[in-house]
Design a protein around this motif. Structure first.
Motif, PDB file in Angstrom:
ATOM      1  N   VAL A 224       0.833  -1.200   0.000  1.00  0.00           N
ATOM      2  CA  VAL A 224       0.000   0.000   0.000  1.00  0.00           C
ATOM      3  C   VAL A 224       0.869   1.252   0.000  1.00  0.00           C
ATOM      4  O   VAL A 224       0.601   2.224  -0.726  1.00  0.00           O
ATOM      5  CB  VAL A 224      -0.953   0.017   1.207  1.00  0.00           C
ATOM      6  CG1 VAL A 224      -1.739   1.334   1.249  1.00  0.00           C
ATOM      7  CG2 VAL A 224      -1.910  -1.164   1.161  1.00  0.00           C
TER       8      VAL A 224
ATOM      9  N   LYS B 209       0.832   4.323  -2.668  1.00  0.00           N
ATOM     10  CA  LYS B 209       0.657   5.719  -2.284  1.00  0.00           C
ATOM     11  C   LYS B 209       1.857   6.560  -2.696  1.00  0.00           C
ATOM     12  O   LYS B 209       1.699   7.752  -3.006  1.00  0.00           O
ATOM     13  CB  LYS B 209       0.430   5.830  -0.780  1.00  0.00           C
ATOM     14  CG  LYS B 209      -0.823   5.119  -0.265  1.00  0.00           C
ATOM     15  CD  LYS B 209      -2.088   5.666  -0.878  1.00  0.00           C
ATOM     16  CE  LYS B 209      -2.422   7.052  -0.394  1.00  0.00           C
ATOM     17  NZ  LYS B 209      -3.742   7.521  -0.882  1.00  0.00           N
TER      18      LYS B 209
ATOM     19  N   PRO C 129      -5.063   3.525  -7.287  1.00  0.00           N
ATOM     20  CA  PRO C 129      -5.630   4.057  -6.038  1.00  0.00           C
ATOM     21  C   PRO C 129      -6.777   3.234  -5.473  1.00  0.00           C
ATOM     22  O   PRO C 129      -6.923   3.128  -4.250  1.00  0.00           O
ATOM     23  CB  PRO C 129      -6.076   5.474  -6.429  1.00  0.00           C
ATOM     24  CG  PRO C 129      -6.196   5.455  -7.915  1.00  0.00           C
ATOM     25  CD  PRO C 129      -5.156   4.500  -8.394  1.00  0.00           C
TER      26      PRO C 129
ATOM     27  N   ALA D 200      -5.319   0.409  -3.596  1.00  0.00           N
ATOM     28  CA  ALA D 200      -4.718   0.883  -2.346  1.00  0.00           C
ATOM     29  C   ALA D 200      -5.795   1.044  -1.281  1.00  0.00           C
ATOM     30  O   ALA D 200      -5.599   0.672  -0.107  1.00  0.00           O
ATOM     31  CB  ALA D 200      -3.994   2.211  -2.582  1.00  0.00           C
ATOM     32  N   THR D 201      -6.940   1.570  -1.671  1.00  0.00           N
ATOM     33  CA  THR D 201      -8.058   1.737  -0.735  1.00  0.00           C
ATOM     34  C   THR D 201      -8.584   0.388  -0.261  1.00  0.00           C
ATOM     35  O   THR D 201      -8.851   0.190   0.934  1.00  0.00           O
ATOM     36  CB  THR D 201      -9.185   2.535  -1.410  1.00  0.00           C
ATOM     37  OG1 THR D 201      -8.695   3.832  -1.779  1.00  0.00           O
ATOM     38  CG2 THR D 201     -10.376   2.684  -0.480  1.00  0.00           C
TER      39      THR D 201
ATOM     40  N   THR E 222      -6.060  -1.216   2.118  1.00  0.00           N
ATOM     41  CA  THR E 222      -6.066  -0.515   3.403  1.00  0.00           C
ATOM     42  C   THR E 222      -7.242  -0.973   4.259  1.00  0.00           C
ATOM     43  O   THR E 222      -7.098  -1.224   5.466  1.00  0.00           O
ATOM     44  CB  THR E 222      -6.140   1.004   3.179  1.00  0.00           C
ATOM     45  OG1 THR E 222      -5.009   1.435   2.416  1.00  0.00           O
ATOM     46  CG2 THR E 222      -6.160   1.745   4.511  1.00  0.00           C
TER      47      THR E 222
ATOM     48  N   LEU F  81       0.838   3.575   8.321  1.00  0.00           N
ATOM     49  CA  LEU F  81      -0.087   3.324   7.219  1.00  0.00           C
ATOM     50  C   LEU F  81      -1.348   4.170   7.356  1.00  0.00           C
ATOM     51  O   LEU F  81      -1.841   4.727   6.365  1.00  0.00           O
ATOM     52  CB  LEU F  81      -0.470   1.844   7.186  1.00  0.00           C
ATOM     53  CG  LEU F  81      -1.546   1.458   6.171  1.00  0.00           C
ATOM     54  CD1 LEU F  81      -0.991   1.540   4.749  1.00  0.00           C
ATOM     55  CD2 LEU F  81      -2.099   0.064   6.450  1.00  0.00           C
TER      56      LEU F  81
ATOM     57  N   THR G 196      -2.413   6.850   4.375  1.00  0.00           N
ATOM     58  CA  THR G 196      -3.630   6.644   3.579  1.00  0.00           C
ATOM     59  C   THR G 196      -4.725   7.650   3.890  1.00  0.00           C
ATOM     60  O   THR G 196      -5.821   7.564   3.323  1.00  0.00           O
ATOM     61  CB  THR G 196      -4.173   5.224   3.792  1.00  0.00           C
ATOM     62  OG1 THR G 196      -4.429   5.016   5.193  1.00  0.00           O
ATOM     63  CG2 THR G 196      -3.174   4.181   3.298  1.00  0.00           C
TER      64      THR G 196
ATOM     65  N   SER H  67      -6.250   7.898   6.671  1.00  0.00           N
ATOM     66  CA  SER H  67      -7.188   7.311   7.628  1.00  0.00           C
ATOM     67  C   SER H  67      -7.013   7.999   8.983  1.00  0.00           C
ATOM     68  O   SER H  67      -6.102   8.810   9.170  1.00  0.00           O
ATOM     69  CB  SER H  67      -6.935   5.806   7.762  1.00  0.00           C
ATOM     70  OG  SER H  67      -6.938   5.172   6.491  1.00  0.00           O
TER      71      SER H  67
ATOM     72  N   GLY I 196       1.927  10.184   0.802  1.00  0.00           N
ATOM     73  CA  GLY I 196       0.550  10.449   1.210  1.00  0.00           C
ATOM     74  C   GLY I 196       0.250  11.911   1.386  1.00  0.00           C
ATOM     75  O   GLY I 196      -0.921  12.319   1.489  1.00  0.00           O
TER      76      GLY I 196
END
Length: 372
Positions: free
Chosen positions: A67, A71, A77, A80-81, A84, A116, A120, A122, A367
């Motif tokens: 991931v 990024k 993408p 990657a989502t 995650t 991470l 991302t 998050s 990111g």
């Protein structure tokens, strides 16, 4: 898998066709990084994880690395989502280990999860329902010779400099990192500038050890973590980062490659990816003189060029275009036999770390490219 092996994979980061990949007419480090990340994405399973076929388990650490690679490059993408979300749904499978005892917390894995989460976009305080920032801080030793060290709990302690650096990266990016944590990391740096991988209670400072092994991988990661701490206001971290980068530059081979240490003590793309990106990151700061900055950036460019010589291209007539070999032997074997079931895991580990020097974005900046 035995917990010791799983915990080692938690922090150390050593035939699918790339769908729709077409090599540009003239490859650049950036396009090479995207090709590498796209291949790495093709290794994710239907859930979004990297499955280790040899031991039949989901490799959460390598999934996180994948991931981060996506990024760093902006490739795939949506995948990657998805990956995650898969990691977020299995936080305890990674930082407490599926086969561990109740209450087990693995510090390196916790640091990588925290990193991470921020990479991302998050919420580090609510990632899969867990406050990873609080969990990281809870693993930091408060006093004694290990003050500031992030250590495993509820099991044998396998914590090392890699895990220390990831926790610092995650904390620095999510609200600030305690000075004690940074100080513990800098104590793992010898006067020459390199960092050791394994802290030693009997020799709290690197130079106190009888024969410390200075590790380019640990140094590359530590330098980038220290830059993150420096950007939060820790000036001592900047001094240590500069010292580490200049040591790496002295260790670089004429062809641009870096060796690892111990079992990886030969030219390889894992070490070169981490070390090359570290010297590039420091070379772009005001921590070094203009002349030193030029030398660091030149070294980073040489590292990237060497990594690209070990990347599979359409000319290799292989399905795995974009993958980066660990070393010249692995590349030669793949050109003859392709990437086999037995060798695929090594390629999956080499590629996401190697592409860092191609992507030209530091670990602290991944990111954030579009946030700034």
């Amino acid at each position: 898998m035995h917990i010791a092996v799983r915990q080692l994979l938690a922090t150390l980061t050593v035939g699918a066709v790339v769908a729709g990949f077409a090599a540009p007419a003239q490859a650049t480090p950036r396009s090479s990084a995207v090709a590498a990340a796209t291949w790495q994405a093709s290794q994710l399973d239907d859930h979004g994880g990297i499955h280790n076929d040899q031991y039949d388990f989901t490799d959460w650490g390598l999934t996180v690395d994948s991931v981060v690679a996506l990024k760093a490059t902006g490739a795939r993408p949506a995948l990657a989502t998805k990956a995650t979300a898969y990691v977020a749904a299995h936080v305890r499978s990674y930082n407490s280990d599926d086969y561990g005892q109740p209450g087990v917390r693995i510090s390196g894995a916790t640091g990588k999860l925290l990193y991470l989460a921020d990479v991302t976009g998050s919420d580090p305080r609510d990632f899969g329902g867990f406050d990873l920032r609080a969990e990281s801080l809870a693993l930091m030793t408060a006093s004694g010779v290990n003050r500031g060290r992030f250590q495993d709990q509820g099991t044998t302690d396998y914590s090392n400099t890699f895990g220390q650096a990831f926790n610092i990266l995650g904390l620095a990016r999510s609200g600030g990192v305690p000075r004690a944590a940074v100080s513990f990391l800098t104590r793992q740096q010898c006067a020459a500038g390199g960092f050791r991988l394994d802290p030693d209670d009997a020799a709290p400072r690197c130079d106190q050890a009888a024969d410390p092994v200075l590790d380019p991988d640990s140094t590359g990661l530590s330098v980038q973590a220290l830059l993150a701490a420096y950007r939060t206001g820790n000036k001592a971290a900047g001094t240590a980062a500069r010292k580490g980068a200049l040591w790496l530059l002295r260790e670089q081979a004429q062809n641009g490659s870096f060796d690892g240490s111990g079992p990886t003590a030969s030219a390889n793309t894992n070490s070169t990816g981490l070390a090359g990106e570290a010297i590039r990151a420091v070379g772009r700061t005001h921590l070094v003189t203009a002349d030193a900055g030029r030398r660091l950036l030149t070294g980073a460019a040489k590292a990237a060029s060497w990594v690209r010589t070990l990347q599979l291209t359409p000319a290799d007539a292989t399905a795995d275009i974009g993958a980066v070999a660990y070393d010249a032997t692995a590349l030669s074997d793949a050109r003859r036999n392709g990437i086999t079931t037995e060798t695929r895991d090594q390629w999956r580990r080499a590629t996401p770390q190697a592409l860092l020097v191609l992507a030209r974005v530091s670990l602290d900046d991944i990111g954030r490219q579009r946030r700034r």
